[in-house]
Design a protein around this motif. Structure first.
Motif, PDB file in Angstrom:
ATOM      1  N   GLU A   1       0.874  -1.177   0.000  1.00  0.00           N
ATOM      2  CA  GLU A   1       0.000   0.000   0.000  1.00  0.00           C
ATOM      3  C   GLU A   1       0.903   1.216   0.000  1.00  0.00           C
ATOM      4  O   GLU A   1       2.073   1.136   0.352  1.00  0.00           O
ATOM      5  CB  GLU A   1      -0.909  -0.014   1.244  1.00  0.00           C
TER       6      GLU A   1
ATOM      7  N   TRP B   1      -9.557   5.276  -0.329  1.00  0.00           N
ATOM      8  CA  TRP B   1     -10.023   6.289  -1.270  1.00  0.00           C
ATOM      9  C   TRP B   1      -8.948   7.329  -1.551  1.00  0.00           C
ATOM     10  O   TRP B   1      -8.828   7.824  -2.676  1.00  0.00           O
ATOM     11  CB  TRP B   1     -11.310   6.970  -0.787  1.00  0.00           C
TER      12      TRP B   1
ATOM     13  N   GLU C   1      -5.604   6.868  -1.465  1.00  0.00           N
ATOM     14  CA  GLU C   1      -4.595   6.289  -2.346  1.00  0.00           C
ATOM     15  C   GLU C   1      -5.108   6.200  -3.776  1.00  0.00           C
ATOM     16  O   GLU C   1      -4.383   6.523  -4.731  1.00  0.00           O
ATOM     17  CB  GLU C   1      -4.168   4.912  -1.825  1.00  0.00           C
ATOM     18  N   LEU C   2      -6.351   5.761  -3.945  1.00  0.00           N
ATOM     19  CA  LEU C   2      -6.900   5.632  -5.288  1.00  0.00           C
ATOM     20  C   LEU C   2      -7.074   6.998  -5.956  1.00  0.00           C
ATOM     21  O   LEU C   2      -6.865   7.143  -7.166  1.00  0.00           O
ATOM     22  CB  LEU C   2      -8.242   4.892  -5.225  1.00  0.00           C
ATOM     23  N   TRP C   3      -7.436   7.994  -5.186  1.00  0.00           N
ATOM     24  CA  TRP C   3      -7.576   9.349  -5.725  1.00  0.00           C
ATOM     25  C   TRP C   3      -6.239   9.887  -6.209  1.00  0.00           C
ATOM     26  O   TRP C   3      -6.132  10.461  -7.299  1.00  0.00           O
ATOM     27  CB  TRP C   3      -8.173  10.259  -4.664  1.00  0.00           C
TER      28      TRP C   3
ATOM     29  N   ARG D   1     -10.115  -3.215  -1.386  1.00  0.00           N
ATOM     30  CA  ARG D   1     -10.453  -2.158  -2.344  1.00  0.00           C
ATOM     31  C   ARG D   1      -9.285  -1.873  -3.268  1.00  0.00           C
ATOM     32  O   ARG D   1      -9.459  -1.672  -4.477  1.00  0.00           O
ATOM     33  CB  ARG D   1     -10.873  -0.887  -1.610  1.00  0.00           C
ATOM     34  N   LEU D   2      -8.091  -1.847  -2.716  1.00  0.00           N
ATOM     35  CA  LEU D   2      -6.913  -1.621  -3.555  1.00  0.00           C
ATOM     36  C   LEU D   2      -6.716  -2.774  -4.531  1.00  0.00           C
ATOM     37  O   LEU D   2      -6.433  -2.562  -5.723  1.00  0.00           O
ATOM     38  CB  LEU D   2      -5.673  -1.451  -2.674  1.00  0.00           C
TER      39      LEU D   2
ATOM     40  N   ALA E   1      -9.057  -2.643  -7.499  1.00  0.00           N
ATOM     41  CA  ALA E   1      -8.790  -1.571  -8.466  1.00  0.00           C
ATOM     42  C   ALA E   1      -7.486  -1.775  -9.234  1.00  0.00           C
ATOM     43  O   ALA E   1      -7.265  -1.099 -10.248  1.00  0.00           O
ATOM     44  CB  ALA E   1      -8.746  -0.229  -7.740  1.00  0.00           C
TER      45      ALA E   1
END
Length: 379
Positions: free
Chosen positions: A108, A116, A118-120, A157-158, A161
């Motif tokens: 991570e 959210w 990290e994904l953003w 979630r990671l 994605a």
């Protein structure tokens, strides 16, 4: 801190080769540690020269430097270093990921940051995740119910994605598939076979059985449940237990603590007769990748290990080592190896052959390079 791979002269074997489109695949890598951190060194940094030769351009930005680990193992405060590291990574991500074709992440970007965020920050870029530990259990099995609620599904979630999730054990792969990962590939934690094969056995033939374990002060506690069995074995025959990288008092057992260094680890292992990897059968340990066993086998040692997680995949019981559950099984396995040097030799040879074929850098690097190129969209 961002580490750029030095330019390689034209026509050098280490120069990144153009892909079919005439350009290299540019990878921005975000390992957790610099070279002192075993997971980052083994799962990423040792691959970099081979990946360059396979046509990838690498820029690496570790989260935590060697000083952090040195302070942590010495029991000194590290909070200030961690806070600075988080800010430095945010800057590195903004600068490095923008020009990259692919982002590679160890576990991570920031522990305890929400998914959210990290994904953003990744902003829809293709990214690859690598796991050699069940870090999801840090969150979903935390004793604090609020933290479980906030972060329990973060890693899932990671994974969901990610363009690709690379795992070091079947347990980790099962979690990634359950999370909905689009692609999951198994990559064991490997050794440079050429480096280990040159580590000649340094043990003289004598009546003493030299048993060894390699690890850190953070993991030496795995040996404590084995102390009674080793003490019983020591009452029956002459043994010495070598601890490479840590120390632990075991009453009734002669223990030799050997400082770890990357330059000396092969020599230290090669001086042993048998390698150990005890583990409790818990969710976290089921995610471990058995790297100690690979190191021992690469040096031609038979191994004795708990039948937990990847250990069961690595050890062919009775061929290159023994899987032992309970004190009696550990004592029996070690006694057999103590009494039969020829058995130790046969098992050691079988283990070396297995490492060369399945658990070596030479075998694994082309696979990883291919997966990364495909994740860049450049097969």
């Amino acid at each position: 801190m961002t580490t750029r791979v030095p330019p390689v002269p034209p026509h050098s074997p280490g120069r990144p080769a153009p892909d079919a489109r005439g350009s290299t695949c540019r990878v921005a890598a975000y390992p957790r540690y610099s070279r002192l951190g075993a997971s980052s060194r083994l799962r990423w940094l040792q691959f970099v020269p081979a990946l360059q030769r396979e046509g990838l351009a690498i820029e690496s930005s570790p989260l935590l430097g060697d000083t952090y680990l040195q302070r942590k193992y010495a029991g000194r405060p590290v909070l200030g270093q961690v806070l600075r590291a988080y800010l430095d990574r945010a800057r590195a991500l903004r600068a490095g990921a923008r020009g990259a074709d692919l982002v590679w992440i160890e576990k991570e970007l920031w522990p305890w940051a929400p998914a959210w965020l990290e994904l953003w920050l990744l902003a829809g870029r293709p990214f690859v995740l690598d796991y050699d530990d069940a870090v999801f259990h840090t969150y979903d099995r935390h004793r604090n119910p609020l933290l479980r609620r906030l972060f329990g599904r973060k890693i899932d979630r990671l994974m969901r994605a990610a363009t690709l999730v690379v795992v070091g054990s079947a347990y980790l792969g099962e979690r990634a598939r359950t999370a909905g990962a689009r692609r999951v590939e198994w990559l064991p934690t490997v050794v440079d076979h050429e480096r280990y094969a040159t580590g000649a056995r340094a043990r003289p033939d004598d009546a003493t059985l030299h048993i060894g374990w390699i690890g850190t002060p953070a993991t030496v506690g795995y040996l404590r449940p084995l102390a009674a069995a080793l003490a019983e074995l020591a009452r029956r025959r002459r043994i010495v237990v070598h601890l490479i990288g840590a120390t632990l008092a075991m009453p009734g057992v002669e223990v030799r603590a050997i400082p770890w260094s990357e330059d000396d680890e092969v020599r230290a292992i090669a001086g042993l007769d048998v390698g150990l990897m005890p583990l409790p059968d818990t969710p976290w340990e089921r995610g471990k990748c058995g790297y100690k066993l690979v190191q021992y086998m690469a040096c031609g040692l038979p191994v004795v290990a708990s039948p937990v997680g990847a250990n069961r995949d690595i050890v062919d019981d009775g061929v290159d080592g023994f899987l032992a559950h309970g004190d009696d099984a550990w004592i029996d396995a070690l006694s057999r190896l103590a009494d039969d040097p020829a058995l130790r030799h046969r098992m050691g040879q079988a283990g070396q052959a297995k490492v060369r074929a399945r658990y070596s850098l030479q075998a694994a690097a082309p696979q990883l390079a291919r997966w990364l190129r495909e994740s860049c969209g450049r097969p």
